[in-house]
Scaffold this motif. Structure first.
Motif, PDB file in Angstrom:
ATOM      1  N   GLY A  17      16.349  10.681   2.400  1.00  0.00           N
ATOM      2  CA  GLY A  17      15.690   9.376   2.414  1.00  0.00           C
ATOM      3  C   GLY A  17      15.813   8.679   3.751  1.00  0.00           C
ATOM      4  N   THR A  18      16.981   8.758   4.385  1.00  0.00           N
ATOM      5  CA  THR A  18      17.155   8.106   5.670  1.00  0.00           C
ATOM      6  C   THR A  18      16.472   8.894   6.776  1.00  0.00           C
ATOM      7  N   ALA A  19      16.316  10.206   6.603  1.00  0.00           N
ATOM      8  CA  ALA A  19      15.696  11.015   7.644  1.00  0.00           C
ATOM      9  C   ALA A  19      14.196  10.739   7.762  1.00  0.00           C
ATOM     10  N   VAL A  20      13.547  10.399   6.678  1.00  0.00           N
ATOM     11  CA  VAL A  20      12.100  10.190   6.719  1.00  0.00           C
ATOM     12  C   VAL A  20      11.706   8.725   6.601  1.00  0.00           C
ATOM     13  N   SER A  21      12.697   7.825   6.525  1.00  0.00           N
ATOM     14  CA  SER A  21      12.379   6.439   6.231  1.00  0.00           C
ATOM     15  C   SER A  21      11.653   5.720   7.365  1.00  0.00           C
ATOM     16  N   ARG A  22      11.881   6.093   8.620  1.00  0.00           N
ATOM     17  CA  ARG A  22      11.229   5.366   9.715  1.00  0.00           C
ATOM     18  C   ARG A  22       9.714   5.489   9.637  1.00  0.00           C
ATOM     19  N   ARG A  23       9.221   6.688   9.468  1.00  0.00           N
ATOM     20  CA  ARG A  23       7.774   6.898   9.366  1.00  0.00           C
ATOM     21  C   ARG A  23       7.201   6.205   8.124  1.00  0.00           C
ATOM     22  N   ALA A  24       7.925   6.333   7.015  1.00  0.00           N
ATOM     23  CA  ALA A  24       7.472   5.690   5.777  1.00  0.00           C
ATOM     24  C   ALA A  24       7.467   4.174   5.931  1.00  0.00           C
ATOM     25  N   ARG A  25       8.457   3.649   6.615  1.00  0.00           N
ATOM     26  CA  ARG A  25       8.500   2.200   6.820  1.00  0.00           C
ATOM     27  C   ARG A  25       7.378   1.721   7.732  1.00  0.00           C
ATOM     28  N   ILE A  26       7.051   2.479   8.745  1.00  0.00           N
ATOM     29  CA  ILE A  26       5.922   2.118   9.624  1.00  0.00           C
ATOM     30  C   ILE A  26       4.634   2.119   8.817  1.00  0.00           C
ATOM     31  N   ARG A  27       4.454   3.131   7.976  1.00  0.00           N
ATOM     32  CA  ARG A  27       3.280   3.198   7.107  1.00  0.00           C
ATOM     33  C   ARG A  27       3.239   2.016   6.142  1.00  0.00           C
ATOM     34  N   ALA A  28       4.400   1.660   5.612  1.00  0.00           N
ATOM     35  CA  ALA A  28       4.477   0.550   4.661  1.00  0.00           C
ATOM     36  C   ALA A  28       4.147  -0.775   5.331  1.00  0.00           C
ATOM     37  N   VAL A  29       4.714  -1.009   6.500  1.00  0.00           N
ATOM     38  CA  VAL A  29       4.441  -2.257   7.213  1.00  0.00           C
ATOM     39  C   VAL A  29       2.968  -2.328   7.603  1.00  0.00           C
ATOM     40  N   THR A  30       2.403  -1.207   8.029  1.00  0.00           N
ATOM     41  CA  THR A  30       0.983  -1.175   8.389  1.00  0.00           C
ATOM     42  C   THR A  30       0.115  -1.519   7.187  1.00  0.00           C
ATOM     43  N   ALA A  31       0.401  -0.918   6.048  1.00  0.00           N
ATOM     44  CA  ALA A  31      -0.385  -1.213   4.840  1.00  0.00           C
ATOM     45  C   ALA A  31      -0.217  -2.663   4.416  1.00  0.00           C
ATOM     46  N   LEU A  32       0.994  -3.166   4.481  1.00  0.00           N
ATOM     47  CA  LEU A  32       1.261  -4.548   4.086  1.00  0.00           C
ATOM     48  C   LEU A  32       0.540  -5.536   5.003  1.00  0.00           C
ATOM     49  N   VAL A  33       0.684  -5.356   6.314  1.00  0.00           N
ATOM     50  CA  VAL A  33       0.064  -6.284   7.263  1.00  0.00           C
ATOM     51  C   VAL A  33      -1.458  -6.179   7.215  1.00  0.00           C
ATOM     52  N   ALA A  34      -1.978  -4.962   7.174  1.00  0.00           N
ATOM     53  CA  ALA A  34      -3.434  -4.792   7.118  1.00  0.00           C
ATOM     54  C   ALA A  34      -3.995  -5.365   5.818  1.00  0.00           C
ATOM     55  N   GLY A  35      -3.312  -5.126   4.715  1.00  0.00           N
ATOM     56  CA  GLY A  35      -3.773  -5.653   3.434  1.00  0.00           C
ATOM     57  C   GLY A  35      -3.758  -7.166   3.391  1.00  0.00           C
ATOM     58  N   LEU A  36      -2.662  -7.769   3.852  1.00  0.00           N
ATOM     59  CA  LEU A  36      -2.579  -9.228   3.864  1.00  0.00           C
ATOM     60  C   LEU A  36      -3.588  -9.838   4.836  1.00  0.00           C
ATOM     61  N   SER A  37      -3.745  -9.212   5.998  1.00  0.00           N
ATOM     62  CA  SER A  37      -4.724  -9.707   6.977  1.00  0.00           C
ATOM     63  C   SER A  37      -6.138  -9.612   6.423  1.00  0.00           C
ATOM     64  N   GLY A  38      -6.461  -8.490   5.814  1.00  0.00           N
ATOM     65  CA  GLY A  38      -7.783  -8.314   5.221  1.00  0.00           C
ATOM     66  C   GLY A  38      -8.041  -9.309   4.106  1.00  0.00           C
ATOM     67  N   ALA A  39      -7.043  -9.493   3.248  1.00  0.00           N
ATOM     68  CA  ALA A  39      -7.204 -10.447   2.149  1.00  0.00           C
ATOM     69  C   ALA A  39      -7.386 -11.860   2.681  1.00  0.00           C
ATOM     70  N   ALA A  40      -6.623 -12.222   3.702  1.00  0.00           N
ATOM     71  CA  ALA A  40      -6.762 -13.557   4.297  1.00  0.00           C
ATOM     72  C   ALA A  40      -8.141 -13.727   4.925  1.00  0.00           C
ATOM     73  N   LEU A  41      -8.601 -12.724   5.657  1.00  0.00           N
ATOM     74  CA  LEU A  41      -9.902 -12.800   6.316  1.00  0.00           C
ATOM     75  C   LEU A  41     -11.038 -12.918   5.300  1.00  0.00           C
ATOM     76  N   VAL A  42     -11.037 -12.062   4.309  1.00  0.00           N
ATOM     77  CA  VAL A  42     -12.097 -12.090   3.301  1.00  0.00           C
ATOM     78  C   VAL A  42     -12.050 -13.400   2.513  1.00  0.00           C
ATOM     79  N   SER A  43     -10.854 -13.848   2.163  1.00  0.00           N
ATOM     80  CA  SER A  43     -10.730 -15.101   1.422  1.00  0.00           C
ATOM     81  C   SER A  43     -11.237 -16.287   2.236  1.00  0.00           C
ATOM     82  N   LEU A  44     -10.901 -16.314   3.529  1.00  0.00           N
ATOM     83  CA  LEU A  44     -11.385 -17.403   4.383  1.00  0.00           C
ATOM     84  C   LEU A  44     -12.898 -17.361   4.545  1.00  0.00           C
ATOM     85  N   LEU A  45     -13.446 -16.164   4.686  1.00  0.00           N
ATOM     86  CA  LEU A  45     -14.907 -16.044   4.751  1.00  0.00           C
ATOM     87  C   LEU A  45     -15.538 -16.558   3.460  1.00  0.00           C
TER      88      LEU A  45
END
Length: 156
Positions: A17-45
């Motif tokens: 779990g610790t050996a592969v967590s960095r890549r998984a965490r980068i993927r998780a942060v990317t999905a979280l930030v992109a999802g929240l940004s997209g939701a904010a953008l679409v909602s504001l539009l």
């Protein structure tokens, strides 16, 4: 012989779990930030559009917001995992992709049919996205099954 104690299969799996967590965490942060940004953008539009909006337009905004929130939820879920997921994250991501591509295709097809415009291009592009999503889903299920079989071999 080595002076180090032998690790059990479960201890090896837990250490992975610790050996592969960095890549998984980068993927998780990317999905979280992109999802929240997209939701904010679409909602504001959506909020800044002049009223009254047609029902199909409101539905499209709601669908796009829901898709973005699904990706944000996926990213948040990944960030909270402290154990090896054995590719369950890939299965979940593929299901989100398949659901999003199918729902988007259906909505766009309804809009195109209602307007009397090019229905076939919408269906063709939607079919491509759905087919790619299905391939990713099948691949994710195969990889998960392989990893679970390997874990079972190590723990028996």
């Amino acid at each position: 012989m080595s002076d180090q104690p032998r690790l059990s299969a479960q201890e090896i799996v837990e250490r992975l779990g610790t050996a592969v967590s960095r890549r998984a965490r980068i993927r998780a942060v990317t999905a979280l930030v992109a999802g929240l940004s997209g939701a904010a953008l679409v909602s504001l539009l959506w909020l800044t559009e002049p009223e009254p909006l047609p029902g199909r337009t409101r539905l499209a905004f709601a669908l796009l917001t829901a898709i973005c929130l699904a990706w944000a939820g996926y990213g948040g879920w990944l960030l909270t995992r402290k154990v090896v997921l054995f590719a369950a994250d890939r299965v979940v991501a593929a299901w989100i992709a398949l659901s999003a591509s199918t729902a988007t295709t259906v909505l766009l097809a309804v809009i195109a049919a209602g307007r009397g415009t090019g229905l076939w291009p919408v269906l063709a592009v939607g079919a491509v996205f759905a087919a790619v999503s299905l391939l990713l889903l099948a691949r994710a299920h195969r990889e998960r099954a392989r990893l679970l079989r390997r874990r079972a071999e190590l723990t028996t």
